[in-house]
Design an enzyme around this catalytic site. Structure first.
Site, PDB file in Angstrom:
ATOM      1  N   CYS A  20      -5.817  46.653  28.406  1.00 16.39           N
ATOM      2  CA  CYS A  20      -5.729  47.817  27.517  1.00 16.39           C
ATOM      3  C   CYS A  20      -7.017  48.639  27.550  1.00 16.39           C
ATOM      4  CB  CYS A  20      -5.452  47.331  26.099  1.00 16.39           C
ATOM      5  SG  CYS A  20      -5.526  48.627  24.847  1.00 16.39           S
ATOM      6  N   TYR A  73      -1.274  59.359  29.121  1.00 17.06           N
ATOM      7  CA  TYR A  73      -0.062  58.858  28.473  1.00 17.06           C
ATOM      8  C   TYR A  73       0.921  59.997  28.218  1.00 17.06           C
ATOM      9  CZ  TYR A  73      -2.116  54.263  27.664  1.00 17.06           C
ATOM     10  OH  TYR A  73      -2.655  53.006  27.836  1.00 17.06           O
TER      11      TYR A  73
END
Length: 346
Positions: free
Chosen positions: A47, A178
């Site tokens: 992450c 994203y």
């Protein structure tokens, strides 16, 4: 799903949920005071938001003050799990998934189960998952526990400029990839793509004449940009369709990224195998087969970058951190530039 569980798939464009647990651990806090050994930082190497906290903790030498639990790179719709640990349990918290720490404090917790998160070890309850504030507080509230020679990652005289740069980097780059990857329509993708590469072109220009984003030393701003750049060619270029240019085709950003990668605390916390495993195996709406690509070639990360010619001192008046603790080292098989001591070997 927990990552990008800071966000959700929304038509026509991706929106990140930024409603975090905003509790803070502070030096004079009543409920959550800074105390060595009391808290556990829970992360996943895959992450990018958690990778920031891993880097900052290492740069500041806080390994002995706040322990670190590492989740595996994949997860189900429920939560990140401690599947890398024996019997699938975190050795300090004794839980199989970070969701258990959230529910210990909020039995009906309705939001995303995210990392990084800081857990109060005595109670087993989550304290905060406010990832932007976590790293700032590690710099500003944990100072008495910093190692000798720790850098100033958020110096007061540069905070306004760091905040300004961070805002644009977050909205247009960190979150911009994203926005491209989870765009629900062609129109929203095209707009996201344009915003992302406009920002990357701005960074190319900014970094052409200065070694670091703000000032002449590494700051919080560099940490926040690096974790996106480290994932760009491995994931975002193909998986998220951010494919105007690879990082290796943007000469200034590529040299800048290599400079940081070769600096203790950055490349030695980067696990390319876990990064690819997470994105390609978990995001089945984007990659239905779950097949993980073999590339890209990582050999370039160890090549000369030439950024020293711009001056600057990575750690200012401080010093680089030593090798990471043995149990926290990235496997050389997951990053070919990591040596047996856990440091980058060129």
């Amino acid at each position: 799903m927990p990552e990008p569980t800071q966000g959700k798939y929304v038509e026509p464009e991706f929106e990140r949920d930024t409603d975090y647990i905003e509790d803070r651990i502070t030096r004079d806090g009543e409920q959550w005071p800074v105390q060595p050994g009391r808290y556990r930082l829970v992360v996943a190497r895959a992450c990018p938001w958690a990778n920031r906290a891993i880097i900052v903790r290492r740069l500041l030498g806080l390994e002995g003050a706040i322990s670190m639990g590492i989740c595996g790179p994949t997860h189900d719709a429920d939560s990140w799990t401690f599947d890398l640990d024996p019997e699938g349990l975190d050795p300090v918290l004794g839980i199989p998934r970070i969701k258990d720490a959230y529910l210990a404090r909020f039995p009906d917790y309705p939001k995303g189960i995210t990392v990084p998160a800081i857990v109060d070890v005595p109670s087993g309850e989550v304290v905060t998952n406010d990832f932007p504030q976590i790293t700032l507080d590690l710099s500003g509230e944990w100072t008495e526990l910093h190692r000798e020679g720790a850098p100033q990652l958020y110096p007061e005289h540069l905070r306004a400029e760091i905040d300004e740069v961070n805002k644009r980097v977050y909205t247009e780059v960190n979150n911009g990839v994203y926005r491209c990857g989870f765009a629900g329509t062609q129109e929203s993708y095209d707009a996201a793509y344009e915003r992302l590469f406009t920002a990357l072109d701005w960074l190319e220009e900014r970094l052409a004449t200065q070694r670091y984003l703000v000032g002449d030393t590494i700051t919080e701003a560099d940490v926040r940009l690096f974790t996106t750049l480290a994932r760009f060619d491995a994931v975002y270029h193909g998986h998220f369709k951010c494919n105007r240019s690879k990082l290796t085709e943007m000469p200034v950003l590529w040299a800048y990224a290599r400079d940081l990668f070769q600096t203790p605390g950055f490349g030695d916390t980067t696990d390319f195998v876990q990064i690819k495993s997470h994105y390609y195996e978990v995001h089945r709406d984007i990659n239905p087969t779950g097949v993980v690509p073999a590339g890209p070639d990582l050999s370039g990360w160890g090549t000369a970058h030439g950024r020293e010619s711009l001056g600057g001192r990575p750690f200012g008046d401080g010093t680089p951190p030593g090798p990471p603790p043995e149990g926290e080292r990235v496997s050389p098989g997951n990053n070919p530039h990591v040596g047996d001591d856990g440091l980058i070997s060129l």
